[in-house]
Design an enzyme around this catalytic site. Structure first.
Site, PDB file in Angstrom:
ATOM      1  N   HIS A 126       6.653   6.131   1.554  1.00 56.09           N
ATOM      2  CA  HIS A 126       7.604   5.180   0.941  1.00 56.09           C
ATOM      3  C   HIS A 126       8.443   5.530  -0.155  1.00 56.09           C
ATOM      4  O   HIS A 126       9.483   5.128  -0.236  1.00 56.09           O
ATOM      5  CB  HIS A 126       6.563   3.884   0.746  1.00 56.09           C
ATOM      6  CG  HIS A 126       5.756   3.010   1.606  1.00 56.09           C
ATOM      7  ND1 HIS A 126       4.434   3.247   1.775  1.00 56.09           N
ATOM      8  CD2 HIS A 126       6.250   2.272   2.559  1.00 56.09           C
ATOM      9  CE1 HIS A 126       4.009   2.573   2.882  1.00 56.09           C
ATOM     10  NE2 HIS A 126       4.999   2.085   3.471  1.00 56.09           N
ATOM     11  N   GLN A 128       9.426   1.840  16.408  1.00 52.56           N
ATOM     12  CA  GLN A 128       9.849   0.891  15.638  1.00 52.56           C
ATOM     13  C   GLN A 128      11.293   1.121  15.271  1.00 52.56           C
ATOM     14  O   GLN A 128      12.068   0.016  15.365  1.00 52.56           O
ATOM     15  CB  GLN A 128       8.821   0.785  14.341  1.00 52.56           C
ATOM     16  CG  GLN A 128       9.427  -0.408  13.347  1.00 52.56           C
ATOM     17  CD  GLN A 128       8.535  -0.431  12.239  1.00 52.56           C
ATOM     18  OE1 GLN A 128       7.433  -0.822  12.376  1.00 52.56           O
ATOM     19  NE2 GLN A 128       8.888   0.479  11.086  1.00 52.56           N
ATOM     20  N   ALA A 178       0.925  -1.053   0.142  1.00 44.86           N
ATOM     21  CA  ALA A 178      -0.022  -0.009  -0.192  1.00 44.86           C
ATOM     22  C   ALA A 178       0.794   1.317   0.059  1.00 44.86           C
ATOM     23  O   ALA A 178       0.760   2.101   0.676  1.00 44.86           O
ATOM     24  CB  ALA A 178      -0.953   0.087   1.241  1.00 44.86           C
TER      25      ALA A 178
END
Length: 293
Positions: free
Chosen positions: A50, A168, A45
């Protein structure tokens, strides 16, 4: 097969691999020929956030081959989370990779990454149970497990992660250091919409009414950062005041920590992090804060 052009790799063209050993053979051969490998791990997605990660990877000094992994990792989804409805627009994702000059894409299936009987996971340590880990138990064990497997399969020299998922990023860096992975973990600044909302695949779940409300998270973070000279208590109070103005927001946490996410930071560089729900959609964001007293 030659040392400079292994089977399954054509310079300048996108090649998709689903089989871990096949991709591993390609990257190992490229590394043996002196090529550096840059990895961008994703769950697909793909959006402009990204795209920015891919561009950083392709522009990295000496990182001549970029690998984008696309894998919706079931281990990091808890009960009641959105695994089944998580978007999987593979063809659109591949088209973005082509546009950005990516040459290798890794698209394994669940059975490729987790063969029958595989039940070993990577423990994230104490930090994995805080903030996101407290709200989503087991989430970071799932993240670190899949990332460690990607590191083994792809054998990258450098891997890129977005700062939007800051906890993360910190945990992946710690795992790479603690487990002696021979690579650099690079954080890339958050890409934002015009209204300041952090780009996320989950933004697509926001209702028309909730979409403008999502901007309150960034407004709160900026309000906190704007009073950093007054100390940590003032930062948190200013951010909370902005969040309180939007009754539709259900706050999970608001935390001020040092860059490695240790609590009780009093001065120097810090990170202000927030997580909240709008309807059925959960959003996270963070910002750098410079404490002056």
């Amino acid at each position: 097969m030659t040392a400079t052009k292994p089977r399954g790799y054509t310079p300048g063209q996108l090649t998709v691999h689903a089989d871990p050993p096949a991709l591993h053979a390609v990257t190992r051969t490229l590394k043996g020929a002196g090529r550096r490998i840059a990895l961008v791990p994703t769950m697909g997605a793909l959006h402009d956030g990204h795209r920015e990660l891919i561009r950083h990877a392709r522009l990295a000094k000496g990182a001549s081959v970029t690998v984008v992994s696309i894998f919706v990792n079931p281990l990091q989804f808890g009960p009641g989370e959105d695994l089944e409805r998580y978007p999987r627009p593979l063809e659109a994702d591949l088209e973005m990779c082509r546009e950005e000059g990516v040459e290798l894409v890794f698209t394994p299936g669940v059975e490729d990454m987790y063969p029958a009987g595989a039940d070993t996971t990577v423990s994230p340590g104490a930090l994995g149970d805080e903030m996101e880990g407290a709200v989503r138990p087991g989430h970071f064990a799932g993240v670190l497990t899949v990332v460690s497997k990607l590191f083994h399969v792809v054998a990258p020299d450098v891997a890129y992660f977005g700062e939007k998922d800051y906890q993360q990023l910190v945990l992946v860096r710690k795992m790479a250091r603690d487990l002696d992975f021979p690579l650099d973990v690079v954080g890339v600044p958050t890409v934002r919409e015009d209204d300041g909302v952090a780009r996320s695949s989950r933004n697509a779940y926001l209702s028309a009414a909730d979409r403008p409300r999502a901007a309150v998270l960034q407004e709160a973070l900026r309000a906190g950062a704007s009073v950093s000279a007054q100390g940590p208590e003032a930062v948190l109070a200013a951010a909370r005041a902005v969040l309180a103005r939007e009754p539709a927001l259900e706050l999970d946490y608001l935390e001020l920590r040092d860059p490695d996410l240790r609590p009780d930071v009093r001065q120097g560089k810090a990170r202000l992090l927030v997580a909240a729900r709008l309807g059925t959609t959960r959003l996270i964001d963070n910002i750098t804060v410079q404490l002056e007293i």
